[in-house]
Design a protein around this motif. Structure first.
Motif, mmCIF file in Angstrom:
data_model
loop_
_atom_site.group_PDB
_atom_site.id
_atom_site.type_symbol
_atom_site.label_atom_id
_atom_site.label_comp_id
_atom_site.label_asym_id
_atom_site.label_seq_id
_atom_site.Cartn_x
_atom_site.Cartn_y
_atom_site.Cartn_z
ATOM 1 N N PHE A 1 1.008 -1.009 -0.212
ATOM 2 C CA PHE A 1 0.102 -0.151 0.092
ATOM 3 C C PHE A 1 0.878 1.420 0.110
ATOM 4 C CE2 PHE A 1 -3.355 -2.842 1.144
ATOM 5 C CZ PHE A 1 -4.303 -2.375 1.129
ATOM 6 N N LEU A 2 1.643 1.110 1.126
ATOM 7 C CA LEU A 2 2.719 2.793 0.835
ATOM 8 C C LEU A 2 3.439 2.913 -0.334
ATOM 9 C CD1 LEU A 2 3.464 2.990 4.817
ATOM 10 C CD2 LEU A 2 0.888 4.073 3.257
ATOM 11 N N GLU A 3 4.357 1.446 -0.776
ATOM 12 C CA GLU A 3 4.517 2.091 -1.684
ATOM 13 C C GLU A 3 4.868 1.967 -3.291
ATOM 14 O OE1 GLU A 3 8.924 0.270 0.133
ATOM 15 O OE2 GLU A 3 8.735 0.583 1.455
ATOM 16 N N TYR A 4 4.049 1.117 -2.875
ATOM 17 C CA TYR A 4 2.810 0.772 -4.463
ATOM 18 C C TYR A 4 2.128 1.432 -5.314
ATOM 19 C CZ TYR A 4 1.529 -0.995 -8.674
ATOM 20 O OH TYR A 4 0.951 -1.001 -9.824
ATOM 21 N N GLN A 5 0.586 1.187 -4.268
ATOM 22 C CA GLN A 5 -0.042 1.801 -4.613
ATOM 23 C C GLN A 5 -1.183 2.845 -4.527
ATOM 24 O OE1 GLN A 5 -2.494 -0.454 -6.333
ATOM 25 N NE2 GLN A 5 -4.357 0.643 -5.956
ATOM 26 N N LEU A 6 -0.804 3.188 -3.196
ATOM 27 C CA LEU A 6 -0.810 4.786 -3.178
ATOM 28 C C LEU A 6 -0.440 5.614 -3.733
ATOM 29 C CD1 LEU A 6 -1.683 4.671 1.027
ATOM 30 C CD2 LEU A 6 -3.452 4.541 -0.812
ATOM 31 N N PRO A 7 0.994 5.541 -4.424
ATOM 32 C CA PRO A 7 2.227 6.075 -4.336
ATOM 33 C C PRO A 7 1.528 6.531 -5.942
ATOM 34 C CG PRO A 7 3.113 5.618 -3.519
ATOM 35 C CD PRO A 7 1.962 4.590 -3.115
ATOM 36 N N THR A 8 1.052 5.102 -6.804
ATOM 37 C CA THR A 8 0.472 4.248 -7.641
ATOM 38 C C THR A 8 -0.681 5.014 -8.077
ATOM 39 O OG1 THR A 8 1.593 2.801 -7.802
ATOM 40 C CG2 THR A 8 0.020 3.441 -9.872
ATOM 41 N N MET A 9 -1.942 5.261 -6.906
ATOM 42 C CA MET A 9 -2.994 6.187 -7.073
ATOM 43 C C MET A 9 -2.768 7.636 -7.631
ATOM 44 S SD MET A 9 -5.968 4.228 -4.950
ATOM 45 C CE MET A 9 -6.448 5.226 -4.785
ATOM 46 N N ARG A 10 -1.692 8.169 -6.579
ATOM 47 C CA ARG A 10 -1.787 9.862 -7.036
ATOM 48 C C ARG A 10 -1.504 9.852 -8.878
ATOM 49 N NH1 ARG A 10 1.118 14.489 -5.885
ATOM 50 N NH2 ARG A 10 0.614 15.738 -4.134
ATOM 51 N N ARG A 11 -0.507 9.642 -9.229
ATOM 52 C CA ARG A 11 0.168 9.353 -10.305
ATOM 53 C C ARG A 11 -1.212 9.775 -11.315
ATOM 54 N NH1 ARG A 11 4.735 6.714 -8.735
ATOM 55 N NH2 ARG A 11 3.974 4.617 -9.991
ATOM 56 N N HIS A 12 -2.008 9.134 -10.772
ATOM 57 C CA HIS A 12 -3.295 8.333 -11.723
ATOM 58 C C HIS A 12 -4.193 9.411 -11.805
ATOM 59 C CE1 HIS A 12 -2.751 3.991 -12.567
ATOM 60 N NE2 HIS A 12 -2.652 4.416 -13.163
ATOM 61 N N LEU A 13 -4.139 10.048 -9.963
ATOM 62 C CA LEU A 13 -5.280 11.021 -10.093
ATOM 63 C C LEU A 13 -4.527 11.899 -10.813
ATOM 64 C CD1 LEU A 13 -6.036 11.218 -6.534
ATOM 65 C CD2 LEU A 13 -7.336 11.768 -7.932
ATOM 66 N N LEU A 14 -3.426 12.375 -10.283
ATOM 67 C CA LEU A 14 -2.391 13.526 -11.385
ATOM 68 C C LEU A 14 -2.728 14.191 -12.293
ATOM 69 C CD1 LEU A 14 1.106 14.386 -9.358
ATOM 70 C CD2 LEU A 14 -0.865 16.034 -9.720
ATOM 71 N N SER A 15 -2.471 12.986 -12.749
ATOM 72 C CA SER A 15 -3.248 12.738 -14.296
ATOM 73 C C SER A 15 -4.493 12.770 -14.857
ATOM 74 C CB SER A 15 -2.307 11.902 -15.482
ATOM 75 O OG SER A 15 -2.605 10.969 -14.860
ATOM 76 N N SER A 16 -5.329 12.414 -14.395
ATOM 77 C CA SER A 16 -7.240 12.587 -14.416
ATOM 78 C C SER A 16 -7.855 13.572 -14.348
ATOM 79 C CB SER A 16 -6.863 10.853 -14.088
ATOM 80 O OG SER A 16 -7.566 11.499 -12.670
ATOM 81 N N ILE A 17 -6.814 14.433 -13.179
ATOM 82 C CA ILE A 17 -7.499 15.322 -13.522
ATOM 83 C C ILE A 17 -7.063 17.053 -13.190
ATOM 84 C CG2 ILE A 17 -8.685 14.724 -11.191
ATOM 85 C CD1 ILE A 17 -6.696 15.885 -9.356
ATOM 86 N N ASP A 18 -7.439 18.186 -13.349
ATOM 87 C CA ASP A 18 -6.684 18.733 -14.136
ATOM 88 C C ASP A 18 -6.331 19.931 -13.041
ATOM 89 O OD1 ASP A 18 -6.518 22.181 -15.686
ATOM 90 O OD2 ASP A 18 -8.603 22.134 -16.002
ATOM 91 N N CYS A 19 -5.411 20.394 -13.090
ATOM 92 C CA CYS A 19 -4.668 20.637 -12.230
ATOM 93 C C CYS A 19 -4.632 22.062 -12.269
ATOM 94 C CB CYS A 19 -3.309 20.001 -11.131
ATOM 95 S SG CYS A 19 -3.832 18.703 -10.649
#
Ligand SMILES: [Fe+2]
Ligand SMILES: [Fe+2]
Length: 318
Positions: free
Chosen positions: A90-108
């Motif tokens: 969770f800490l080293e893979y899944q949650l950081p990966t989700m953050r990257r996906h979030l960043l690329s999918s939302i308009d920041c």
């Protein structure tokens, strides 16, 4: 009752029935390439306790109901390894990966306040999960390791673990809702949809992790505490030397003073006079000491005081 997997079932059959069990397999340290081998053969080959692996997959496969599981044959050591690997995932893979996906999918862009709030919300959530898992690693798992080595038990480690799961569980659900209810639609929502699905899966995975801790790990550790307590009592009665106990950090300074007095053979009235306390207060302290250390006899307290170097052998009343 749902079918339960057995040691003689083929692992490929189990995975074909539910691909999500691949996660469980990998967190136990079992990798691909098991061919047509049975669960017990693969476990033996990978140094995994078969009963523990079966207990977890049989619990997880039907969605992990919030109900205590049978833990007679569960190896706490094996389960501890599994939980640790899950934390790393969770800490080293899944949650950081989700953050990257979030960043690329939302308009920041600066104007998009909802995107900013979503990201902030996510970061706060990850922070909570990290704190929770660090607490488990530093406090609970360290305590359990001492128990596995035969050290003394305090009920506090296990006591507090289950009370922290609500915050880990709930927030991802809020994040999903935030997206679905308020996030502005674009023409192509594929990426955004994929992030929301990811959040659903991660929320489910984390929730199952918490349930495994609540319904398998905690009862298995409590059983281990019970066994250690029984073994220690037998040791005390038979006069065997016990290993140094790990519970003294739980005692307050005042309680340590009382332990020293008890080890010196003083009665409650004498302790009260020496420490300027009432006899009632001394009795309450002694009750708390017994609860914290799970030692109920003066002889036991004396042994505790010696091995924890609160008194020397010459000082005690034997
Ligand atoms: Fe955990
Ligand atoms: Fe937890």
């Amino acid at each position: 009752m749902a079918v339960q997997y057995k040691p003689t079932d083929k692992l490929s059959f189990v995975i074909a029935n539910d691909y999500r069990l691949l996660q469980v397999m990998s967190r136990f340290g079992i990798s691909f390439g098991f061919g047509e081998k049975t669960i017990q053969d693969v476990c033996r080959q990978c140094g995994v306790d078969t009963d523990t692996f079966l207990t977890v997959i049989n619990y997880v496969k039907d969605g992990a109901e919030d109900r205590l599981q049978k833990v007679e044959h569960v190896s706490v050591k094996s389960l501890l390894g599994y939980l640790r690997k899950t934390h790393v995932y969770f800490l080293e893979y899944q949650l950081p990966t989700m953050r990257r996906h979030l960043l690329s999918s939302i308009d920041c862009s600066v104007k998009n306040e909802i995107a900013f709030i979503v990201l902030k919300f996510f970061d706060e959530y990850v922070d909570e999960v990290r704190k929770h898992m660090e607490y488990e690693e530093n406090k609970v798992f360290t305590y359990v390791e001492k128990l596995l080595e035969g050290g003394a038990m305090s009920i506090e480690g296990m006591h507090t673990l289950s009370y922290h799961h609500e915050s880990v569980d709930g927030k991802l659900n809020e994040l999903k809702n935030l997206f679905m209810q308020y996030y502005p639609q674009k023409e192509n929502n594929n990426e955004l949809n994929s992030v929301v699905i990811d959040i659903y899966q991660t929320a489910e995975d984390l929730s199952i992790h918490c349930l495994v801790e609540d319904n398998i790990f905690i009862p298995a550790v409590k059983k281990l505490e019970h066994l250690n307590r029984q073994r220690r009592a037998v040791d005390e009665i038979s006069g065997n030397e016990t290993e140094p106990m790990a519970g003294d950090e739980q005692l307050s300074e005042r309680e340590k003073e009382i332990v020293i007095c008890v080890a010196k053979g003083m009665a409650n009235k004498e302790i009260a006079e020496a420490l300027c306390l009432s006899v009632n207060t001394v009795t309450t302290h002694r009750r708390n000491i017994a609860r914290k250390l799970q030692i109920h006899s003066s002889a036991g307290i004396t042994i505790y005081a010696i091995v924890n170097k609160l008194v020397t052998l010459d000082e005690v009343n034997v």
